[in-house]
Each structure stands twice: as structure tokens, then as C-alpha cells.
Design a protein around this motif. Structure first.
Motif, PDB file in Angstrom:
ATOM      1  N   THR A  42      26.747  59.932  40.958  1.00  0.00           N
ATOM      2  CA  THR A  42      26.743  59.591  42.329  1.00  0.00           C
ATOM      3  C   THR A  42      25.617  59.707  43.089  1.00  0.00           C
ATOM      4  OG1 THR A  42      28.203  61.504  42.675  1.00  0.00           O
ATOM      5  CG2 THR A  42      29.418  59.317  42.583  1.00  0.00           C
ATOM      6  N   THR A  43      25.137  61.189  42.822  1.00  0.00           N
ATOM      7  CA  THR A  43      23.745  61.245  43.502  1.00  0.00           C
ATOM      8  C   THR A  43      22.790  60.237  43.305  1.00  0.00           C
ATOM      9  OG1 THR A  43      24.183  63.279  42.320  1.00  0.00           O
ATOM     10  CG2 THR A  43      23.320  63.572  44.611  1.00  0.00           C
ATOM     11  N   ASN A  44      22.676  60.002  41.705  1.00  0.00           N
ATOM     12  CA  ASN A  44      21.515  59.072  41.490  1.00  0.00           C
ATOM     13  C   ASN A  44      21.749  57.838  42.047  1.00  0.00           C
ATOM     14  OD1 ASN A  44      20.072  60.970  40.010  1.00  0.00           O
ATOM     15  ND2 ASN A  44      21.201  60.281  37.995  1.00  0.00           N
ATOM     16  N   ASN A  45      23.168  57.388  42.159  1.00  0.00           N
ATOM     17  CA  ASN A  45      23.250  56.211  42.731  1.00  0.00           C
ATOM     18  C   ASN A  45      22.999  55.833  44.228  1.00  0.00           C
ATOM     19  OD1 ASN A  45      24.607  53.632  42.753  1.00  0.00           O
ATOM     20  ND2 ASN A  45      26.707  54.198  42.274  1.00  0.00           N
ATOM     21  N   ALA A  46      23.362  57.132  44.865  1.00  0.00           N
ATOM     22  CA  ALA A  46      23.238  57.184  46.239  1.00  0.00           C
ATOM     23  C   ALA A  46      21.775  57.198  46.386  1.00  0.00           C
ATOM     24  CB  ALA A  46      23.844  58.597  46.816  1.00  0.00           C
ATOM     25  N   ASP A  47      20.852  57.866  45.582  1.00  0.00           N
ATOM     26  CA  ASP A  47      19.489  58.085  45.466  1.00  0.00           C
ATOM     27  C   ASP A  47      18.880  56.550  45.571  1.00  0.00           C
ATOM     28  OD1 ASP A  47      18.343  60.576  45.967  1.00  0.00           O
ATOM     29  OD2 ASP A  47      17.089  60.071  44.174  1.00  0.00           O
ATOM     30  N   VAL A  48      19.324  55.916  44.646  1.00  0.00           N
ATOM     31  CA  VAL A  48      18.829  54.640  44.247  1.00  0.00           C
ATOM     32  C   VAL A  48      19.177  53.617  45.683  1.00  0.00           C
ATOM     33  CG1 VAL A  48      19.198  52.503  43.015  1.00  0.00           C
ATOM     34  CG2 VAL A  48      19.025  54.840  41.801  1.00  0.00           C
TER      35      VAL A  48
END
Ligand SMILES: Nc1ncnc2c1ncn2[C@@H]1O[C@H](COP(=O)(O)OP(=O)(O)O)[C@@H](O)[C@H]1O
Ligand SMILES: [Mg+2]
Lengths: 314, 252
Positions: free
Chosen positions: A16-22
Motif C-alpha cells: 500500500t505504501t508503494n501504491n500511495a507513493d506512486v
């Protein structure tokens, strides 16, 4: 959909962090693009105007009349007309706006209905499309006031009941009034209570305090408002379309009941009514350059004064 | 009483719903220094500002009772507040000179009163600055901005500005609270000299200052006047326990 997949994923925290990051990067990218775009648009506009206008732009252009059916020559009468317009406009709008601002900040009680009505009107006035001011000027100043004056004092002979500098300036002053009122109000509010109390404690009346302490301390605010109003008034065309601007005049205006030429209107005329658009194109650009230099430098001065006030009031 | 300058009868003041002064009754003697002491928030400034009707400026304020100056109720409908303030000057806690020249600061009050004669104004400015013991420091720079002065000088200039209107009464709200010890002692000396001619009421949170400068002291607590008496008596054998507690530093 994303969520379901995430839940089943043993590493869904990192995912999810990656997702939010993107997503975050995406939005930062969009904002950066918007910033670049805005700056680019500004520079493209300015660049084209300077580039296309530079050829024609000269002292001669500024200081001479249009010639050859406005396909040659300069824009002197439009500059002078614009100048007279903003001067008469300021003479009308600055005192009126200042008095209104004094009423609102100094005299109106906190829950005053009249003040609320005035504030509402000022705010509404500020968002009325400028063409409406033009129509109002035509209906009120020319047809009602002007014609009324002619009928009462001129035996019906047409003098004031037609477009002229006075009516155009008054129409423009209505448009710029909110700018002045807001600037002056802001300046009045920066005068500290301690100074007002010092004056009152010496036996000064409220009006003496306003006149001797509050207004002198607000001079730069009043100036800022005036300059902003002038730069706005110099650039607007719609309010003067029907109230006083002329297509072409061979002589400079001599009284308030004369019509006048105007930079903004001149650009409009050149680009829409010219017999030979090819020939007038450089003139249009140079005229635009003159108008831009005028309004931008006025705004710059206003910004400088305003930032000085802000620094002083801290 | 012949030597009473101000007589307050049953004065109460409300900020909206909140009562800040409760049934204050007292007498303030002529040509003496009366100090108002008490813990922060007890209503000293509020009371002081009643005496020149500065509280009129706050819309929510309601006042009941009487404030008799020379026997005249200054809250009477027929009394002009502007005249009251000419007779009752005020020096504020934070020095507040006008952003004008030193000369213009002092000349402000007289000019408002219609004095425009240059020689007359010069004279008033000089006398007022001398009275405020600051003439020698400032006489060569009267046209300089008052904003360039030190805090202590600014405060004495404000006193001179008040004197220039020739009031009878001078109200001072912690006039030295923001000043260094040397400036403070100058202000205190000044207060001592001015009482010959003026009735002075000075708010202070500094007990030593009250003891040094005043003839009478009033102790306020939670909006009430607890005790008013000769400064000597108040500081040595106060009648009320609360006064004693405060003075000996047991609270506040
Ligand atoms: N303008 C105001 N509006 C409402 N309440 C106020 C106002 N000024 C003072 N007060 C309140 O009145 C009380 C007395 O204040 P003040 O006279 O300034 O006390 P002091 O000067 O003794 O410290 C305090 O509780 C204060 O919060
Ligand atoms: Mg106080």
C-alpha cells in the motif's frame, strides 16, 4: 479492486505504501506540470508580444498620431485618452472608496445591518462582469443623467446625453471601487489600537483621530488601492465601449464631454475593424506592449508598496 | 470632602456578561499619588480606564454607579467625553508615541485644541518636555522621529504629550513595566515631582514601586476593592488579611 488484492497480499503494508507513493508521485508530477505550464504560457504570451511588437515599438510610436487610416503612425491619442480616463476615474473613485472604507472599518458597529449590506454590495460589485458596467453606464449616466441634464439645462440639445470621458470614467470608477475599498480597509486595520487610544486619551474626537493618525498611517494603502484600480481601469475595455471610447479621433479631447481614444479599445478596433489586418498587425502588437508595460509596472509598484506596509505593520 | 478629587460610588463594570468590577466605592485625594495594586486580572486597568472613559470604546462594556470628578458624574449624559479626556490624561503600559516627530507628538494635543500659533506651541512643547525631565536629552532633535527613541525616552515623551494638554489628573497604567531599572527610576522621580500639580493614579504590579511612589494605595482583588489607605499603613499594618497576604507575597 486494489484493496482486495492488497488484503490477500502478505506484504500488503509495503504494497500500500508503494501504491500511495506512486499516487503521490503522480500528483506531485501533475502539480509540477501545471506550474511549468502556467509559467510557459505567461512567457509565451509575453515573448510573442515583445517579439512581434519590438519592431514598431519606439519613441515615435508612443508620441505620434495614427496615420493612413490607422495603418501607420503611433498611439499617442490612445495613451493620452487612457491617461485622462484613469485620472478622472481616480478622482471619483478614490475619495468615494476611502470614505466607504472608513465607514466600514471605523464607524460601523460589528453587527450593523447597513455595513453588512455595504460589504455584500462591494463583494457583488467585484464579480459583476465588466460588460454589465458598460451597459449600466450607458443606461444610467448617458441616457438617464446625461439626457436629464440636457433636457433641464440645454433645452434638449444634445451635449451630455452621449458618450464622453466623464461618463466612461465614472463607469470605470464603479468597476474599480471594490479594489480601492478593500485596499484601504486593509490599510486602516493595520493602524494599532494603541495609537488610536493615545489620540483619544488626549481629548481628540474620533474624527480628529482618524484624520490625524489613522489616515496618515494609511496613505500607502490608499496609494496601493489607487494604483491597482488605475492598472485595472487602464486595461478594461468593456465598461467604456458604449460610454465614451472612440474609434478614431483626429484631435485630442479638450473637455470632459469629448470622446477619447483608449489603448485597450484601440487594440480591439485594430484587430477586428481594420481594413488591412496584415498591415496593422505590428501596430496591434506594439500597442499591446505599451498597455502591458503600463499595467505591469503599475502593479509592480503596488506590490512593492503593499509589501512595505506588511513589513511595517509587523 | 474638600481634598477629594475623585469619588467613586458603587461602580460596577461588565464585559458582556462578565463582571470585572464589583461595587467599587472609594475616594481619591487631590494632588497625591494613589497606587492601584493587586494580582494580574483583578481589574486595575479596567478601573483606571473608567476614570477617563476609555472603556467607552469597547462595545460590550456596561457600567453602573457613579464616577464623580470634582463632584460631577463623568458618566452623566450631559458630559462631553472629549472634555473629560482633556482634563484626565493617560499614560499607557506600552509606550505609544505617534509615528511623527518628537515635536509633533507633544504638539498634538494642543493642536487638537485649536492652538496653531507657532510661538505658543513652541512654548508648550518646551514646558511639557521640561516637566517630563526629558528636554535636555531631546532639545536638539525635536524634528527627529519619536520612533527612534529608547523605550524609556518614549515613555517620558508620552508623559510630556499628556502634560501638554494640561490635565488635572494623570492616569498611569504600569508606565514602567516594560522599562529597564534606570528608566524606571526616572519615571518614578517624575511621578514624585508631578504630584505637586497633578492628581496621579498609578497602576503597578511592583510592590516596591507602589511603596516608593505613592501616598495612598488601593488593593484590588477579583474585581473588588479590598482596602484603600495611606501607603504606609497598607504596607505596614493593613486592615484586611487578604491585603497582608498579597503584600507579604503569600499569593499573587
Ligand atoms: N476588553 C475586554 N473584554 C473582556 N474582558 C476583559 C477585557 N479587558 C479585560 N477583561 C477582563 O477583565 C478582568 C480585569 O482585567 P484588567 O483590568 O486588565 O486587569 P489588571 O489590569 O488588573 O491585570 C480580567 O479578567 C480580564 O480578562
Ligand atoms: Mg492591567
Amino acid at each position: 479492486m486494489d484493496k482486495i488484492i492488497d488484503k490477500e497480499n502478505p506484504h500488503f503494508f509495503s504494497n500500500t505504501t508503494n501504491n500511495a507513493d506512486v499516487k503521490g508521485k503522480f500528483f506531485i508530477g501533475i502539480t509540477q506540470l501545471a506550474v511549468v505550464l502556467i509559467i510557459a504560457i505567461l512567457f509565451i504570451i509575453l515573448g510573442i508580444i515583445v517579439f512581434e511588437g519590438r519592431e514598431k515599438f519606439s519613441w515615435e510610436f508612443i508620441s505620434s498620431f495614427p496615420t493612413d487610416g490607422m495603418t501607420k503612425g503611433g498611439v499617442l491619442p490612445a495613451i493620452i485618452g487612457t491617461f485622462i480616463l484613469v485620472v478622472v476615474m481616480s478622482i471619483a473613485a478614490v475619495p468615494f472608496g476611502t470614505i466607504t472604507a472608513i465607514y466600514l472599518t471605523e464607524y460601523a458597529k460589528e453587527n450593523s445591518k447597513i455595513a453588512a449590506a455595504v460589504r455584500f454590495s462591494v463583494r457583488t460589485l467585484a464579480v459583476v462582469p465588466s460588460i454589465i458596467f458598460g451597459l449600466f453606464g450607458l443606461g444610467f449616466f448617458i441616457q438617464f443623467l446625461g439626457t436629464g441634464l440636457d433636457e433641464t439645462f440645454n433645452g434638449g440639445e444634445l451635449h451630455w446625453g452621449q458618450p464622453n470621458i466623464l461618463w466612461a470614467s465614472l463607469t470605470m470608477s464603479l468597476l474599480t471601487l471594490p479594489v480601492i475599498i478593500v485596499s484601504v480597509e486593509e490599510a486602516l486595520k493595520t493602524i494599532p489600537r494603541e495609537l488610536r487610544e493615545a489620540s483619544l486619551a488626549l481629548g481628540a474626537t474620533k474624527w480628529q483621530t482618524i484624520k490625524n493618525i489613522v489616515l496618515p498611517g494609511s496613505i500607502s494603502g490608499i496609494m496601493t488601492g489607487t494604483i491597482l484600480a488605475v492598472s485595472r481601469g487602464a486595461g478594461e475595455v468593456a465598461p467604456i465601449l458604449f460610454t465614451g471610447a472612440a474609434y478614431y479621433l483626429a484631435t485630442l479631447p479638450e473637455s470632459l464631454s469629448d470622446q477619447f481614444m483608449n489603448l485597450g479599445y484601440h487594440i480591439y478596433i485594430m484587430s477586428t475593424q481594420s481594413s488591412d489586418v496584415e498591415k496593422t498587425m505590428p501596430i496591434q502588437f506594439a500597442t499591446t506592449l505599451v498597455l502591458l508595460i503600463l499595467t505591469l509596472s503599475l502593479n509592480l509598484v503596488a506590490v512593492i508598496i503593499r509589501s512595505r506596509i506588511r513589513r511595517k505593520s509587523k | 470632602m474638600k481634598n477629594t478629587k475623585i469619588e467613586v460610588k458603587d461602580l460596577s463594570l461588565y464585559y458582556g456578561e462578565k463582571q470585572a468590577l464589583k461595587n467599587i466605592s472609594l475616594e481619591i485625594p487631590r494632588n497625591k499619588v494613589t497606587a492601584l495594586i493587586g494580582p494580574s486580572g483583578c481589574g486595575k486597568s479596567t478601573f483606571l480606564r473608567c476614570i477617563n472613559r476609555m472603556n467607552d470604546l469597547i462595545p460590550s462594556v456596561k457600567i453602573t454607579g457613579e464616577m464623580l470628578v470634582e463632584g460631577i458624574d463623568i458618566y452623566d449624559k450631559n458630559v462631553d467625553v472629549v472634555n473629560i479626556r482633556k482634563k484626565i490624561g493617560m499614560v499607557f503600559q506600552k509606550s505609544n508615541p505617534f509615528p511623527k516627530s518628537i515635536y509633533e507628538n507633544v504638539a498634538y494635543g494642543p493642536k487638537i485644541n485649536g492652538i496653531n500659533n507657532k510661538t505658543e506651541l513652541d512654548e508648550i512643547v518646551e514646558t511639557s518636555l521640561r516637566q517630563a525631565a526629558i528636554w535636555d536629552e531631546l532639545k536638539d532633535r525635536l524634528d527627529d522621529s519619536a520612533m527612534g527613541l529608547s523605550g524609556g525616552q518614549q515613555q517620558r515623551l508620552c508623559i510630556a504629550r499628556t502634560l501638554a494638554v494640561s490635565p488635572d489628573i494623570i492616569l498611569m497604567d504600569e508606565p514602567a513595566s516594560a522599562l529597564d531599572p534606570i528608566s524606571t527610576s526616572k519615571i518614578e522621580e517624575l511621578v514624585h515631582e508631578l504630584k505637586e500639580q497633578y492628581t496621579i493614579i498609578i497602576v503597578t504590579h511592583n510592590m516596591q514601586q507602589a511603596a516608593r511612589t505613592s501616598d495612598y494605595t488601593a488593593f484590588f482583588y477579583l474585581g473588588e476593592l479590598i482596602e484603600l489607605g495611606k501607603t504606609n499603613t497598607i504596607f505596614t499594618k493593613p486592615e484586611q488579611k487578604q491585603t497582608e497576604d498579597y503584600i507579604t507575597g503569600r499569593f499573587g
